[in-house]
Motif scaffolding. Structure first.
Motif, PDB file in Angstrom:
ATOM      1  N   GLU A  61       0.831  -1.211   0.000  1.00 19.96           N
ATOM      2  CA  GLU A  61       0.000   0.000   0.000  1.00 19.96           C
ATOM      3  C   GLU A  61       0.864   1.258   0.000  1.00 19.96           C
ATOM      4  N   LEU A  62       1.922   1.237   0.810  1.00 21.17           N
ATOM      5  CA  LEU A  62       2.800   2.396   0.868  1.00 21.17           C
ATOM      6  C   LEU A  62       3.519   2.588  -0.465  1.00 21.17           C
ATOM      7  N   GLY A  63       3.993   1.500  -1.048  1.00 22.65           N
ATOM      8  CA  GLY A  63       4.659   1.586  -2.339  1.00 22.65           C
ATOM      9  C   GLY A  63       3.751   2.159  -3.411  1.00 22.65           C
ATOM     10  N   GLU A  64       2.492   1.730  -3.396  1.00 26.68           N
ATOM     11  CA  GLU A  64       1.531   2.248  -4.367  1.00 26.68           C
ATOM     12  C   GLU A  64       1.276   3.734  -4.132  1.00 26.68           C
ATOM     13  N   ARG A  65       1.147   4.113  -2.885  1.00 30.26           N
ATOM     14  CA  ARG A  65       0.879   5.516  -2.543  1.00 30.26           C
ATOM     15  C   ARG A  65       2.025   6.424  -2.972  1.00 30.26           C
ATOM     16  N   LEU A  66       3.267   5.924  -2.814  1.00 30.76           N
ATOM     17  CA  LEU A  66       4.444   6.719  -3.132  1.00 30.76           C
ATOM     18  C   LEU A  66       4.926   6.528  -4.570  1.00 30.76           C
ATOM     19  N   GLY A  67       4.382   5.533  -5.248  1.00 30.46           N
ATOM     20  CA  GLY A  67       4.836   5.241  -6.604  1.00 30.46           C
ATOM     21  C   GLY A  67       6.228   4.639  -6.625  1.00 30.46           C
ATOM     22  N   LEU A  68       6.551   3.839  -5.604  1.00 33.15           N
ATOM     23  CA  LEU A  68       7.872   3.219  -5.510  1.00 33.15           C
ATOM     24  C   LEU A  68       7.766   1.702  -5.599  1.00 33.15           C
ATOM     25  N   GLU A  69       8.744   1.110  -6.246  1.00 36.24           N
ATOM     26  CA  GLU A  69       8.828  -0.341  -6.330  1.00 36.24           C
ATOM     27  C   GLU A  69       9.399  -0.897  -5.030  1.00 36.24           C
ATOM     28  N   SER A  70       9.131  -2.164  -4.784  1.00 33.53           N
ATOM     29  CA  SER A  70       9.578  -2.821  -3.561  1.00 33.53           C
ATOM     30  C   SER A  70      11.096  -2.752  -3.392  1.00 33.53           C
ATOM     31  N   ASN A  71      11.851  -2.901  -4.485  1.00 36.01           N
ATOM     32  CA  ASN A  71      13.314  -2.898  -4.365  1.00 36.01           C
ATOM     33  C   ASN A  71      13.868  -1.535  -3.958  1.00 36.01           C
ATOM     34  N   THR A  72      13.113  -0.471  -4.159  1.00 39.20           N
ATOM     35  CA  THR A  72      13.495   0.863  -3.699  1.00 39.20           C
ATOM     36  C   THR A  72      12.972   1.110  -2.292  1.00 39.20           C
ATOM     37  N   LEU A  73      11.760   0.654  -2.038  1.00 39.92           N
ATOM     38  CA  LEU A  73      11.094   0.928  -0.774  1.00 39.92           C
ATOM     39  C   LEU A  73      11.677   0.128   0.390  1.00 39.92           C
ATOM     40  N   THR A  74      12.011  -1.128   0.174  1.00 44.04           N
ATOM     41  CA  THR A  74      12.476  -1.983   1.272  1.00 44.04           C
ATOM     42  C   THR A  74      13.707  -1.426   1.979  1.00 44.04           C
ATOM     43  N   PRO A  75      14.775  -1.021   1.261  1.00 40.80           N
ATOM     44  CA  PRO A  75      15.930  -0.457   1.988  1.00 40.80           C
ATOM     45  C   PRO A  75      15.579   0.827   2.749  1.00 40.80           C
ATOM     46  N   LEU A  76      14.706   1.646   2.179  1.00 39.55           N
ATOM     47  CA  LEU A  76      14.266   2.874   2.834  1.00 39.55           C
ATOM     48  C   LEU A  76      13.563   2.532   4.154  1.00 39.55           C
ATOM     49  N   LEU A  77      12.686   1.534   4.106  1.00 41.84           N
ATOM     50  CA  LEU A  77      11.936   1.141   5.307  1.00 41.84           C
ATOM     51  C   LEU A  77      12.840   0.498   6.350  1.00 41.84           C
ATOM     52  N   LYS A  78      13.835  -0.234   5.903  1.00 41.75           N
ATOM     53  CA  LYS A  78      14.791  -0.827   6.846  1.00 41.75           C
ATOM     54  C   LYS A  78      15.545   0.274   7.588  1.00 41.75           C
ATOM     55  N   ARG A  79      15.885   1.354   6.868  1.00 40.10           N
ATOM     56  CA  ARG A  79      16.573   2.477   7.522  1.00 40.10           C
ATOM     57  C   ARG A  79      15.653   3.167   8.529  1.00 40.10           C
ATOM     58  N   LEU A  80      14.379   3.350   8.157  1.00 36.74           N
ATOM     59  CA  LEU A  80      13.433   3.960   9.098  1.00 36.74           C
ATOM     60  C   LEU A  80      13.255   3.085  10.334  1.00 36.74           C
ATOM     61  N   GLN A  81      13.271   1.782  10.131  1.00 38.26           N
ATOM     62  CA  GLN A  81      13.164   0.870  11.265  1.00 38.26           C
ATOM     63  C   GLN A  81      14.419   0.965  12.136  1.00 38.26           C
ATOM     64  N   ALA A  82      15.600   0.997  11.515  1.00 36.34           N
ATOM     65  CA  ALA A  82      16.851   1.109  12.272  1.00 36.34           C
ATOM     66  C   ALA A  82      16.906   2.420  13.060  1.00 36.34           C
ATOM     67  N   MET A  83      16.233   3.450  12.543  1.00 38.02           N
ATOM     68  CA  MET A  83      16.177   4.745  13.236  1.00 38.02           C
ATOM     69  C   MET A  83      15.149   4.736  14.363  1.00 38.02           C
ATOM     70  N   GLY A  84      14.386   3.655  14.471  1.00 34.80           N
ATOM     71  CA  GLY A  84      13.385   3.544  15.525  1.00 34.80           C
ATOM     72  C   GLY A  84      12.089   4.271  15.229  1.00 34.80           C
ATOM     73  N   LEU A  85      11.822   4.586  13.940  1.00 31.50           N
ATOM     74  CA  LEU A  85      10.628   5.345  13.581  1.00 31.50           C
ATOM     75  C   LEU A  85       9.449   4.468  13.180  1.00 31.50           C
ATOM     76  N   VAL A  86       9.730   3.290  12.651  1.00 30.95           N
ATOM     77  CA  VAL A  86       8.670   2.367  12.240  1.00 30.95           C
ATOM     78  C   VAL A  86       9.034   0.949  12.660  1.00 30.95           C
ATOM     79  N   ASP A  87       8.017   0.149  12.807  1.00 32.35           N
ATOM     80  CA  ASP A  87       8.183  -1.290  12.986  1.00 32.35           C
ATOM     81  C   ASP A  87       7.641  -1.970  11.747  1.00 32.35           C
ATOM     82  N   ARG A  88       8.348  -2.974  11.270  1.00 30.03           N
ATOM     83  CA  ARG A  88       7.871  -3.806  10.160  1.00 30.03           C
ATOM     84  C   ARG A  88       7.501  -5.141  10.766  1.00 30.03           C
ATOM     85  N   VAL A  89       6.228  -5.503  10.639  1.00 31.68           N
ATOM     86  CA  VAL A  89       5.744  -6.747  11.245  1.00 31.68           C
ATOM     87  C   VAL A  89       4.953  -7.550  10.215  1.00 31.68           C
ATOM     88  N   ARG A  90       5.063  -8.855  10.324  1.00 36.06           N
ATOM     89  CA  ARG A  90       4.303  -9.741   9.446  1.00 36.06           C
ATOM     90  C   ARG A  90       2.827  -9.669   9.817  1.00 36.06           C
TER      91      ARG A  90
END
Length: 152
Positions: A61-90
């Motif tokens: 949903e986020l990728g669609e909203r931002l117009g980003l492919e998974s291969n671009t979005l995943t590293p970005l989200l991993k960085r946000l998670q490492a910064m403590g701003l988001v959690d990625r959960v199954r």
């Protein structure tokens, strides 16, 4: 003898795409110091704004909203998670789906981030009615280009 006038030379300033491209770079230059205060890059900021709009989105949903492919979005989200701003959960219903949830630190960043659009507006010298008009015209252009792409 052919007396057809030659085609006029190409000029960068005549290209709408170049005007949009140049404006994008100008935006990035203005955003950089504002977002440095928040510790975010521009793509990270956009992801956070989308999550502040609607928390607990899927990566898709986020990728669609931002117009980003998974291969671009995943590293970005991993960085946000490492910064403590988001959690990625199954997702509990479908483990293939990853959900994004703001942390308390991520939610707290929204307050300081709210100043960014006003600072950018002031720097642009535009008033709100001009911004709305330009945004509407760009949205219409984007829609037309998407339709053309889909038709090709």
């Amino acid at each position: 003898m052919d007396r057809t006038p030659p085609d006029p030379p190409l000029k960068l300033d005549d290209f709408l795409c170049f005007a949009v491209y140049s404006a994008g770079h100008a935006f990035n230059r203005l955003y950089r110091p504002l977002l440095d205060r928040l510790g975010l890059t521009y793509p990270q900021y956009l992801a956070m704004v989308a999550l502040w709009e609607a928390d607990d989105r899927t990566v898709g949903e986020l990728g669609e909203r931002l117009g980003l492919e998974s291969n671009t979005l995943t590293p970005l989200l991993k960085r946000l998670q490492a910064m403590g701003l988001v959690d990625r959960v199954r997702d509990g219903r479908d483990e293939r789906v990853v959900r994004l949830r703001l942390t308390d630190k991520g939610r707290a960043l929204e307050g300081p981030a709210c100043a960014v659009p006003a600072e950018l507006l002031a720097a642009s010298g535009l008033d709100l009615s001009a911004v709305k008009r330009i945004r509407g015209e760009l949205a219409a252009l984007n829609a037309a280009l998407s339709r053309a792409e889909a038709g090709s």
